[in-house]
Design a protein around this motif. Sequence first.
Motif, PDB file in Angstrom:
ATOM      1  N   THR A   1      33.747  10.131 -24.417  1.00  5.75           N
ATOM      2  CA  THR A   1      33.116  11.224 -23.686  1.00  5.75           C
ATOM      3  C   THR A   1      31.662  10.857 -23.378  1.00  5.75           C
ATOM      4  O   THR A   1      30.908  10.469 -24.266  1.00  5.75           O
ATOM      5  N   LEU A   2      31.280  10.990 -22.098  1.00  7.83           N
ATOM      6  CA  LEU A   2      29.946  10.627 -21.643  1.00  7.83           C
ATOM      7  C   LEU A   2      29.262  11.800 -20.955  1.00  7.83           C
ATOM      8  O   LEU A   2      29.918  12.716 -20.461  1.00  7.83           O
ATOM      9  N   GLU A   3      27.938  11.716 -20.901  1.00  8.43           N
ATOM     10  CA  GLU A   3      27.185  12.654 -20.082  1.00  8.43           C
ATOM     11  C   GLU A   3      27.278  12.211 -18.630  1.00  8.43           C
ATOM     12  O   GLU A   3      27.292  11.009 -18.327  1.00  8.43           O
ATOM     13  N   ARG A   4      27.303  13.144 -17.728  1.00  9.67           N
ATOM     14  CA  ARG A   4      27.407  12.824 -16.304  1.00  9.67           C
ATOM     15  C   ARG A   4      26.029  12.635 -15.688  1.00  9.67           C
ATOM     16  O   ARG A   4      25.046  13.223 -16.109  1.00  9.67           O
ATOM     17  N   GLY A   5      25.974  11.760 -14.676  1.00 10.24           N
ATOM     18  CA  GLY A   5      24.712  11.482 -14.002  1.00 10.24           C
ATOM     19  C   GLY A   5      23.735  10.712 -14.857  1.00 10.24           C
ATOM     20  O   GLY A   5      22.525  10.785 -14.636  1.00 10.24           O
ATOM     21  N   VAL A   6      24.238   9.944 -15.812  1.00  6.72           N
ATOM     22  CA  VAL A   6      23.391   9.244 -16.783  1.00  6.72           C
ATOM     23  C   VAL A   6      23.723   7.750 -16.760  1.00  6.72           C
ATOM     24  O   VAL A   6      24.889   7.366 -16.670  1.00  6.72           O
ATOM     25  N   PRO A   7      22.707   6.887 -16.856  1.00  4.81           N
ATOM     26  CA  PRO A   7      22.971   5.444 -16.928  1.00  4.81           C
ATOM     27  C   PRO A   7      23.297   5.016 -18.355  1.00  4.81           C
ATOM     28  O   PRO A   7      22.703   5.511 -19.315  1.00  4.81           O
ATOM     29  N   TYR A   8      24.224   4.082 -18.473  1.00  8.24           N
ATOM     30  CA  TYR A   8      24.636   3.559 -19.778  1.00  8.24           C
ATOM     31  C   TYR A   8      24.693   2.040 -19.733  1.00  8.24           C
ATOM     32  O   TYR A   8      24.824   1.438 -18.653  1.00  8.24           O
ATOM     33  N   GLU A   9      24.628   1.433 -20.916  1.00 13.55           N
ATOM     34  CA  GLU A   9      24.993   0.034 -21.045  1.00 13.55           C
ATOM     35  C   GLU A   9      25.992  -0.086 -22.192  1.00 13.55           C
ATOM     36  O   GLU A   9      25.981   0.731 -23.117  1.00 13.55           O
ATOM     37  N   TRP A  10      26.867  -1.116 -22.117  1.00 18.31           N
ATOM     38  CA  TRP A  10      27.886  -1.259 -23.142  1.00 18.31           C
ATOM     39  C   TRP A  10      28.298  -2.712 -23.327  1.00 18.31           C
ATOM     40  O   TRP A  10      28.145  -3.537 -22.424  1.00 18.31           O
ATOM     41  N   PHE A  11      28.766  -3.019 -24.526  1.00 17.62           N
ATOM     42  CA  PHE A  11      29.342  -4.322 -24.811  1.00 17.62           C
ATOM     43  C   PHE A  11      30.349  -4.162 -25.943  1.00 17.62           C
ATOM     44  O   PHE A  11      30.372  -3.140 -26.640  1.00 17.62           O
ATOM     45  N   VAL A  12      31.197  -5.155 -26.116  1.00 20.61           N
ATOM     46  CA  VAL A  12      32.276  -5.102 -27.095  1.00 20.61           C
ATOM     47  C   VAL A  12      32.142  -6.258 -28.084  1.00 20.61           C
ATOM     48  O   VAL A  12      31.899  -7.402 -27.684  1.00 20.61           O
ATOM     49  N   VAL A  13      32.301  -5.953 -29.366  1.00 16.63           N
ATOM     50  CA  VAL A  13      32.270  -6.968 -30.420  1.00 16.63           C
ATOM     51  C   VAL A  13      33.692  -7.200 -30.921  1.00 16.63           C
ATOM     52  O   VAL A  13      34.378  -6.255 -31.318  1.00 16.63           O
ATOM     53  N   SER A  14      34.149  -8.443 -30.882  1.00 18.09           N
ATOM     54  CA  SER A  14      35.481  -8.807 -31.374  1.00 18.09           C
ATOM     55  C   SER A  14      35.411  -9.121 -32.864  1.00 18.09           C
ATOM     56  O   SER A  14      34.527  -9.850 -33.312  1.00 18.09           O
ATOM     57  N   LYS A  15      36.371  -8.582 -33.628  1.00 16.26           N
ATOM     58  CA  LYS A  15      36.388  -8.779 -35.075  1.00 16.26           C
ATOM     59  C   LYS A  15      37.771  -9.261 -35.520  1.00 16.26           C
ATOM     60  O   LYS A  15      38.783  -8.945 -34.896  1.00 16.26           O
ATOM     61  N   ALA A  16      37.796 -10.007 -36.642  1.00 21.23           N
ATOM     62  CA  ALA A  16      39.056 -10.482 -37.210  1.00 21.23           C
ATOM     63  C   ALA A  16      39.073 -10.189 -38.697  1.00 21.23           C
ATOM     64  O   ALA A  16      38.043 -10.303 -39.383  1.00 21.23           O
ATOM     65  N   ASN A  17      40.231  -9.803 -39.223  1.00 20.23           N
ATOM     66  CA  ASN A  17      40.365  -9.544 -40.649  1.00 20.23           C
ATOM     67  C   ASN A  17      40.209 -10.849 -41.435  1.00 20.23           C
ATOM     68  O   ASN A  17      40.745 -11.887 -41.045  1.00 20.23           O
ATOM     69  N   GLY A  18      39.470 -10.773 -42.534  1.00 19.17           N
ATOM     70  CA  GLY A  18      39.317 -11.940 -43.388  1.00 19.17           C
ATOM     71  C   GLY A  18      38.137 -12.816 -43.077  1.00 19.17           C
ATOM     72  O   GLY A  18      37.949 -13.857 -43.711  1.00 19.17           O
ATOM     73  N   THR A  19      37.308 -12.425 -42.101  1.00 20.01           N
ATOM     74  CA  THR A  19      36.109 -13.197 -41.794  1.00 20.01           C
ATOM     75  C   THR A  19      35.009 -12.250 -41.311  1.00 20.01           C
ATOM     76  O   THR A  19      35.294 -11.218 -40.693  1.00 20.01           O
ATOM     77  N   ASN A  20      33.767 -12.614 -41.589  1.00 21.19           N
ATOM     78  CA  ASN A  20      32.621 -11.828 -41.128  1.00 21.19           C
ATOM     79  C   ASN A  20      32.105 -12.323 -39.781  1.00 21.19           C
ATOM     80  O   ASN A  20      31.162 -11.756 -39.231  1.00 21.19           O
ATOM     81  N   ILE A  21      32.691 -13.382 -39.279  1.00 20.55           N
ATOM     82  CA  ILE A  21      32.268 -13.914 -37.989  1.00 20.55           C
ATOM     83  C   ILE A  21      32.768 -13.002 -36.866  1.00 20.55           C
ATOM     84  O   ILE A  21      33.926 -12.587 -36.866  1.00 20.55           O
ATOM     85  N   THR A  22      31.896 -12.667 -35.935  1.00 20.98           N
ATOM     86  CA  THR A  22      32.254 -11.820 -34.800  1.00 20.98           C
ATOM     87  C   THR A  22      31.829 -12.505 -33.500  1.00 20.98           C
ATOM     88  O   THR A  22      31.134 -13.515 -33.509  1.00 20.98           O
ATOM     89  N   ALA A  23      32.256 -11.933 -32.385  1.00 19.24           N
ATOM     90  CA  ALA A  23      31.873 -12.447 -31.065  1.00 19.24           C
ATOM     91  C   ALA A  23      31.571 -11.265 -30.152  1.00 19.24           C
ATOM     92  O   ALA A  23      32.352 -10.317 -30.086  1.00 19.24           O
ATOM     93  N   SER A  24      30.434 -11.326 -29.464  1.00 17.50           N
ATOM     94  CA  SER A  24      30.018 -10.224 -28.586  1.00 17.50           C
ATOM     95  C   SER A  24      30.220 -10.585 -27.120  1.00 17.50           C
ATOM     96  O   SER A  24      29.962 -11.719 -26.698  1.00 17.50           O
ATOM     97  N   SER A  25      30.663  -9.609 -26.358  1.00 15.29           N
ATOM     98  CA  SER A  25      30.813  -9.798 -24.918  1.00 15.29           C
ATOM     99  C   SER A  25      29.439  -9.743 -24.258  1.00 15.29           C
ATOM    100  O   SER A  25      28.421  -9.487 -24.908  1.00 15.29           O
ATOM    101  N   THR A  26      29.400  -9.968 -22.962  1.00 13.56           N
ATOM    102  CA  THR A  26      28.181  -9.719 -22.213  1.00 13.56           C
ATOM    103  C   THR A  26      27.920  -8.208 -22.195  1.00 13.56           C
ATOM    104  O   THR A  26      28.803  -7.409 -22.528  1.00 13.56           O
ATOM    105  N   THR A  27      26.732  -7.809 -21.792  1.00  9.13           N
ATOM    106  CA  THR A  27      26.370  -6.390 -21.718  1.00  9.13           C
ATOM    107  C   THR A  27      26.375  -5.943 -20.259  1.00  9.13           C
ATOM    108  O   THR A  27      25.778  -6.599 -19.402  1.00  9.13           O
ATOM    109  N   TRP A  28      27.062  -4.836 -19.993  1.00 14.73           N
ATOM    110  CA  TRP A  28      27.128  -4.281 -18.643  1.00 14.73           C
ATOM    111  C   TRP A  28      26.417  -2.932 -18.592  1.00 14.73           C
ATOM    112  O   TRP A  28      26.337  -2.214 -19.590  1.00 14.73           O
TER     113      TRP A  28
END
Length: 235
Positions: A102-129
Amino acid sequence: MKKLKNLYLLLCFTILSCAGGDSNVETPNIPEPVASPLQSTLVFPENNKECTEGDIQSDTRSIVNFQWNNSENTDSYEINLKNLNNSNSSKANSTSNSILITLERGVPYEWFVVSKANGTNITASSTTWKFYNQGPGIENYAPFPAEAVNPKRGANLSNVANVTLEWIGSDIDNDIIDYKILFDTNESPTTVLGTTTEQTIEASVAASSTYYWRVITTDFNTNSSTSEIFSFKIN
């Protein structure tokens, strides 16, 4: 002499028996290392665009379906979202490649996604849009808040008397007309360094000082946005 020889043979047999070990002892199972998750690719909402899709709840809110491509070696995803008007951030989690938010309307946002795997603390981040969530009756959107390029946030610089401030400005309507730069040693800068149509400007600096700066971006319809406050230190 014979007794000593027999004793010697018995001792050698005992040593060899011990060295041979127990053939029935099980070798411990060593788990294979967990493969590191890879970066995902964002799909929707699109970068630097107006998000016109979603389930409208009211004049002020709508539900948007965020989507991205599955990444390899990934068990779950952390979706990071930031309201660019007030800098409020939030996180959500998903085990699939989409989630309703759920988002506010008429508002600018930025977002990115972090990939995670069970059994490790290593993650990977997508670009930011960045995107604007469509608002009622808005024909022209304010520019996105500018992003600092140089100096990097919290940078420490030495033996310099001048610094080139550099930023990135963008607008889904492509009608930015200028940038006003506020720059001084106060944590909330108010001194106008200058106004320019470029995305760089020169600033004079002194040693042993911390400088703060921000960018006000204005478009053809006099809509404007103010960036976060950036800072760097001169040693």
